[in-house]
Every structure is written in C-alpha cells, then in structure tokens.
Design an enzyme around this catalytic site. Structure first.
Site, PDB file in Angstrom:
ATOM      1  N   TRP A   1     -40.415  35.068  50.853  1.00 23.06           N
ATOM      2  CA  TRP A   1     -40.855  33.675  50.910  1.00 23.06           C
ATOM      3  C   TRP A   1     -42.276  33.504  50.352  1.00 23.06           C
ATOM      4  O   TRP A   1     -43.169  32.987  51.024  1.00 23.06           O
ATOM      5  CB  TRP A   1     -40.793  33.160  52.347  1.00 23.06           C
TER       6      TRP A   1
ATOM      7  N   LYS B   1     -31.238  42.650  42.989  1.00 22.45           N
ATOM      8  CA  LYS B   1     -32.482  43.241  43.502  1.00 22.45           C
ATOM      9  C   LYS B   1     -32.170  44.512  44.289  1.00 22.45           C
ATOM     10  O   LYS B   1     -32.901  45.497  44.222  1.00 22.45           O
ATOM     11  CB  LYS B   1     -33.238  42.233  44.379  1.00 22.45           C
TER      12      LYS B   1
ATOM     13  N   ASP C   1     -42.017  43.815  27.535  1.00 22.32           N
ATOM     14  CA  ASP C   1     -40.710  43.276  27.923  1.00 22.32           C
ATOM     15  C   ASP C   1     -39.895  44.435  28.487  1.00 22.32           C
ATOM     16  O   ASP C   1     -39.655  45.424  27.779  1.00 22.32           O
ATOM     17  CB  ASP C   1     -40.037  42.677  26.684  1.00 22.32           C
TER      18      ASP C   1
ATOM     19  N   ASP D   1     -36.679  40.425  50.757  1.00 14.94           N
ATOM     20  CA  ASP D   1     -35.983  40.376  52.057  1.00 14.94           C
ATOM     21  C   ASP D   1     -34.514  39.988  51.871  1.00 14.94           C
ATOM     22  O   ASP D   1     -33.730  40.106  52.813  1.00 14.94           O
ATOM     23  CB  ASP D   1     -36.660  39.363  52.983  1.00 14.94           C
TER      24      ASP D   1
ATOM     25  N   GLN E   1     -46.009  34.466  39.367  1.00 14.11           N
ATOM     26  CA  GLN E   1     -46.820  34.052  40.519  1.00 14.11           C
ATOM     27  C   GLN E   1     -47.609  35.232  41.105  1.00 14.11           C
ATOM     28  O   GLN E   1     -48.843  35.189  41.217  1.00 14.11           O
ATOM     29  CB  GLN E   1     -45.892  33.455  41.595  1.00 14.11           C
TER      30      GLN E   1
ATOM     31  N   TYR F   1     -28.709  37.197  42.804  1.00 14.12           N
ATOM     32  CA  TYR F   1     -30.116  37.629  42.860  1.00 14.12           C
ATOM     33  C   TYR F   1     -30.275  38.759  43.866  1.00 14.12           C
ATOM     34  O   TYR F   1     -30.836  39.815  43.546  1.00 14.12           O
ATOM     35  CB  TYR F   1     -31.003  36.436  43.244  1.00 14.12           C
TER      36      TYR F   1
ATOM     37  N   THR G   1     -36.115  35.706  39.057  1.00 16.24           N
ATOM     38  CA  THR G   1     -36.288  35.250  40.441  1.00 16.24           C
ATOM     39  C   THR G   1     -35.616  33.912  40.745  1.00 16.24           C
ATOM     40  O   THR G   1     -35.740  33.415  41.868  1.00 16.24           O
ATOM     41  CB  THR G   1     -37.789  35.117  40.779  1.00 16.24           C
TER      42      THR G   1
HETATM   43  N1  NAP Z   1     -41.145  34.314  45.064  1.00 16.48           N
HETATM   44  C1  NAP Z   1     -40.594  34.716  46.197  1.00 16.48           C
HETATM   45  O1  NAP Z   1     -40.392  33.947  47.141  1.00 16.48           O
HETATM   46  C2  NAP Z   1     -40.207  36.165  46.377  1.00 16.48           C
HETATM   47  C3  NAP Z   1     -39.647  36.576  47.603  1.00 16.48           C
HETATM   48  C4  NAP Z   1     -39.288  37.903  47.768  1.00 16.48           C
HETATM   49  C5  NAP Z   1     -39.486  38.808  46.749  1.00 16.48           C
HETATM   50  N2  NAP Z   1     -40.017  38.388  45.568  1.00 16.48           N
HETATM   51  C6  NAP Z   1     -40.196  39.375  44.505  1.00 16.48           C
HETATM   52  O2  NAP Z   1     -41.578  39.399  44.160  1.00 16.48           O
HETATM   53  C7  NAP Z   1     -41.711  39.733  42.774  1.00 16.48           C
HETATM   54  C8  NAP Z   1     -42.619  38.719  42.100  1.00 16.48           C
HETATM   55  O3  NAP Z   1     -42.053  37.426  42.253  1.00 16.48           O
HETATM   56  P1  NAP Z   1     -42.787  36.125  41.694  1.00 16.48           P
HETATM   57  O4  NAP Z   1     -42.693  35.092  42.749  1.00 16.48           O
HETATM   58  O5  NAP Z   1     -44.126  36.469  41.141  1.00 16.48           O
HETATM   59  O6  NAP Z   1     -41.786  35.756  40.508  1.00 16.48           O
HETATM   60  P2  NAP Z   1     -42.042  34.920  39.156  1.00 16.48           P
HETATM   61  O7  NAP Z   1     -43.174  33.974  39.346  1.00 16.48           O
HETATM   62  O8  NAP Z   1     -40.723  34.394  38.768  1.00 16.48           O
HETATM   63  O9  NAP Z   1     -42.528  36.031  38.124  1.00 16.48           O
HETATM   64  C9  NAP Z   1     -41.627  36.946  37.567  1.00 16.48           C
HETATM   65  C10 NAP Z   1     -42.193  37.370  36.230  1.00 16.48           C
HETATM   66  O10 NAP Z   1     -41.296  38.322  35.656  1.00 16.48           O
HETATM   67  C11 NAP Z   1     -41.363  38.137  34.277  1.00 16.48           C
HETATM   68  N3  NAP Z   1     -40.221  38.683  33.558  1.00 16.48           N
HETATM   69  C12 NAP Z   1     -38.951  38.224  33.512  1.00 16.48           C
HETATM   70  N4  NAP Z   1     -38.203  38.983  32.692  1.00 16.48           N
HETATM   71  C13 NAP Z   1     -39.029  39.946  32.199  1.00 16.48           C
HETATM   72  C14 NAP Z   1     -38.861  41.005  31.285  1.00 16.48           C
HETATM   73  N5  NAP Z   1     -37.685  41.264  30.687  1.00 16.48           N
HETATM   74  N6  NAP Z   1     -39.932  41.788  31.016  1.00 16.48           N
HETATM   75  C15 NAP Z   1     -41.130  41.559  31.575  1.00 16.48           C
HETATM   76  N7  NAP Z   1     -41.356  40.545  32.437  1.00 16.48           N
HETATM   77  C16 NAP Z   1     -40.308  39.755  32.742  1.00 16.48           C
HETATM   78  C17 NAP Z   1     -41.427  36.631  34.084  1.00 16.48           C
HETATM   79  O11 NAP Z   1     -41.955  36.375  32.802  1.00 16.48           O
HETATM   80  P3  NAP Z   1     -41.671  34.997  32.041  1.00 16.48           P
HETATM   81  O12 NAP Z   1     -42.629  34.042  32.669  1.00 16.48           O
HETATM   82  O13 NAP Z   1     -41.977  35.342  30.623  1.00 16.48           O
HETATM   83  O14 NAP Z   1     -40.244  34.646  32.283  1.00 16.48           O
HETATM   84  C18 NAP Z   1     -42.346  36.229  35.217  1.00 16.48           C
HETATM   85  O15 NAP Z   1     -43.673  36.158  34.775  1.00 16.48           O
HETATM   86  C19 NAP Z   1     -40.292  39.805  42.225  1.00 16.48           C
HETATM   87  O16 NAP Z   1     -39.852  41.141  42.255  1.00 16.48           O
HETATM   88  C20 NAP Z   1     -39.464  39.017  43.236  1.00 16.48           C
HETATM   89  O17 NAP Z   1     -38.122  39.427  43.259  1.00 16.48           O
HETATM   90  C21 NAP Z   1     -40.391  37.096  45.362  1.00 16.48           C
END
Ligand code: NAP
Length: 326
Positions: free
Chosen positions: A179, A158, A53, A119, A21, A154, A79
């Site tokens: 969020w 993190k 990867d 968070d 995302q 999770y 995530t």
């Molecule tokens: N979404 C939220 O509400 C939220 C809130 C707080 C913090 N965050 C943090 O924000 C960041 C981005 O979150 P997001 O919402 O964009 O998450 P996301 O949509 O789940 O994207 C995570 C990406 O990481 C990739 N990934 C997983 N394993 C991997 C690996 N071994 N090597 C390379 N890439 C890998 C996934 O690829 P695949 O598609 O191939 O699996 C996916 O594209 C993360 O650090 C998350 O912890 C998110």
C-alpha cells in the site's frame, strides 16, 4: 554484521525502475552521507543516457559496468494491478523475466540485490505482531481467502518473480511491502507520486460530497519515503558485507494496520475535511478486475530481528506526507 567486515562510509546503490514512485524517493532520501543513489529509468534520460530496460540484457550489463554499484535495488515492476488482468505477458515480462534477468547479472558479478515485492503475493500473509498484546487481528477478520487460487495476474507474477529472482541469485534479499503512497508530498517534491491512493482520495475530496471506500481489506499503508529509508538502511548493511541478510525474505511496511477506509478517512482529516464524508463499503460493492486479499497485514519481526529500524506507524507516515507538503 560479519565480524571484521569493513564499514563503508558511503555505498553506491543502483536503482532499477529509478523513476517510479519508490525509485524517486530512493534518490531523494539518502541516509545521511552513507548512501549514494544512482537511479536509472527504463528509457533514455538526461542523467544517464541509455537507460536500463530489464527486458534488455545488454542495457543491464551496460548500467552495471558504468555505475559499478555495491548494491542493486530492483524497484522496477509492472504495477498496474487491474491492467495486468488484460496483459499477462507484459506483466510477466517485467515482474518475472526482467527481474530474473537483473538478478542473474547481479549474481554473476556478486553484487547484492534487493528485490522489492508485495503483500499481494498469495498465501503468505504473516499476521502482524501487536506489541501491546491486543488480540491478533487474524482472529477477528474473515478467514484469509485462498488467494493462491484467486490471485490476480499482478500478484501471481510478483510471486513467480520472487521465485525466479531467488533461483537466479540465491543471495538476493526479497523485501515485501504494501500500500505504498506519496500523498500530498508529491506536490511539494515535484515529480514524486502520481496516481497513488492518498493522492486520489484528496482529489475526490475536492470533487465529491462523499466517497465510498472499502472497509473490509486490511493492510499496511506505507509512505514511500519511509520505505526508501528502510531499503537504503538495508542496502548499506549489505554493502558493508553483512551477508546474514542475503537470501532473506523480509517485510518492510508502515506499522500498525488499517483498512482502505481508515487510510482515506485519516487523509481527509489531515486535509482539514470531515472524515465522515468517507463512507465504508464492502469489497463486493466495489468490484475490480483483479482480486485483492482481504487481509495482507505484514509482520516485521524478521526486519527487527535483523537489527533494522522498523518503519514508522502508518499514521505517523501519513502525517509526515502532509507535513512535507507544507
Ligand atoms: N505501489 C504500491 O502500492 C506497492 C505495493 C506493494 C509493492 N509494491 C512494489 O514496490 C515496487 C515499486 O513500486 P512503485 O510504486 O514505485 O511502482 P511504479 O511507480 O509503477 O514504478 C515502477 C517502475 O518500473 C519501471 N519499469 C517498468 N518496466 C520496466 C522495464 N522493463 N525496465 C525497467 N524499468 C521498468 C517503470 O518505468 P516506466 O515509468 O518507464 O514505465 C516505473 O518507473 C514494485 O516492485 C511494486 O511491485 C508497490
């Protein structure tokens, strides 16, 4: 900014987890002409054959060689908060070990790294500072739970990831966000978003008369587009040699504060639906496999002090997520 540091007109940023995302928004929202974003996914892609990867050091080395970035943003993570409860090894492999592996390779090449965190990390909730002088929410919410002992997989991975990244790359900048959603903007900008909370609420609005949503967890709803712009602003500063931000831990999330119920009700209203159809319930009425903090509102004073533009208020972000979909 470091005195005498060159001001680059364009910096090259490599995004790990580039097709998640946040990664997709990073690629979509370059700050004017200032940033060139190369987003790389885990798997083979048409854009960049081999993929990167984080469990494979060779693929990291290769991507760093090919792209020669000035800054790396790590948006890759495991995530799935509830699914992590059943697969701690998989969550740790990316959130801890993979993140540390990327950090070590960046450190070896002296490449600034922005590591995105959450968070949900235990015991670190900074109360939001309300410029209007309203009483701090911290005083009016149930006492912060001892999340360190109750944290889910999770959150724990993190947190351990933050520590591992900082050990491997002491200059890495950790940015905690919260969020994150893409909402209806995804339908317009194909490929963005997916199962985020706002999108889910809009689907439920079309399927049900009413929706129960928890009203006793507080946080910062963050439009992924706004977060991407904030991170690119930061990346640009790091690329221009601003080492004052190296090693910092910053919060970047939508301004203000809300409960999940507030967010859902606002999304209903913006979709033209009756917000009263969103019914407030307590966390205890909505059991989930992983514990969530009751209060994880992030203050952005460090972000502001660093001279970075604060992210817009969450209501503004949500409004724009709807406007962009038109
Ligand atoms: N979404 C939220 O509400 C939220 C809130 C707080 C913090 N965050 C943090 O924000 C960041 C981005 O979150 P997001 O919402 O964009 O998450 P996301 O949509 O789940 O994207 C995570 C990406 O990481 C990739 N990934 C997983 N394993 C991997 C690996 N071994 N090597 C390379 N890439 C890998 C996934 O690829 P695949 O598609 O191939 O699996 C996916 O594209 C993360 O650090 C998350 O912890 C998110």
């Amino acid at each position: 900014m470091t005195p005498g540091a060159p001001i680059l007109s364009r910096c090259r940023v490599l995004v790990a987890g580039g097709f998640g995302q946040l990664g997709r928004w990073l690629a979509r929202r370059p700050v004017g002409d200032l940033v060139e974003v190369c987003n790389v996914g885990r798997k083979h892609s048409e854009i960049y054959g081999p993929g990167m990867d984080l469990s494979d050091r060779g693929s990291i080395e290769h991507a760093l060689e090919v792209f020669r970035p000035q800054v790396v943003i790590n948006a890759a993570a495991f995530t799935a908060v509830d699914a992590a409860e059943d697969d701690e090894a998989a969550a740790a492999a990316i959130n801890v070990d993979g993140s540390a592996r990327l950090a070590a390779e960046c450190a070896r090449r002296d490449i600034p790294l922005v590591h995105v965190s959450t968070d949900y990390v235990p015991g670190l909730y900074a109360p939001v500072e309300d410029p209007a002088g309203a009483p701090s929410l911290a005083a009016s919410v149930p006492e912060a739970i001892d999340f360190a002992s109750e944290a889910g997989v999770y959150a724990r991975t993190k947190w351990e990831g933050e520590l591992a990244v900082r050990r491997a790359h002491p200059g890495a900048t950790v940015v905690r966000t919260a969020w994150v959603y893409s909402g209806p903007a995804r339908s317009r900008l194909e490929g963005l978003g997916g199962g985020d909370f706002v999108t889910t609420m809009l689907r439920l609005e079309s399927e049900r008369d009413s929706v129960n949503v928890v009203d006793d967890q507080w946080g910062n709803p963050t439009f992924a587009c706004d977060l991407a712009e904030g991170l690119l602003q930061l990346a640009n500063r790091l690329a221009s040699g601003d080492r004052a931000l190296s090693g910092a831990v910053l919060n970047a999330a939508g301004g203000g504060r809300a409960t999940w119920h507030d967010l859902a009700a606002e999304a209903f209203a913006l979709a033209g639906a009756d917000r009263a159809r969103v019914l407030p319930v307590g966390t205890d009425e909505f059991p989930r496999p992983a514990a969530r903090p009751s209060f994880s509102v992030l203050g952005d004073s460090e972000w502001r002090r660093a001279g970075l533009m604060p992210l817009p208020h969450w209501r503004d972000g949500l409004r724009r997520a709807f406007t962009m979909a038109r």
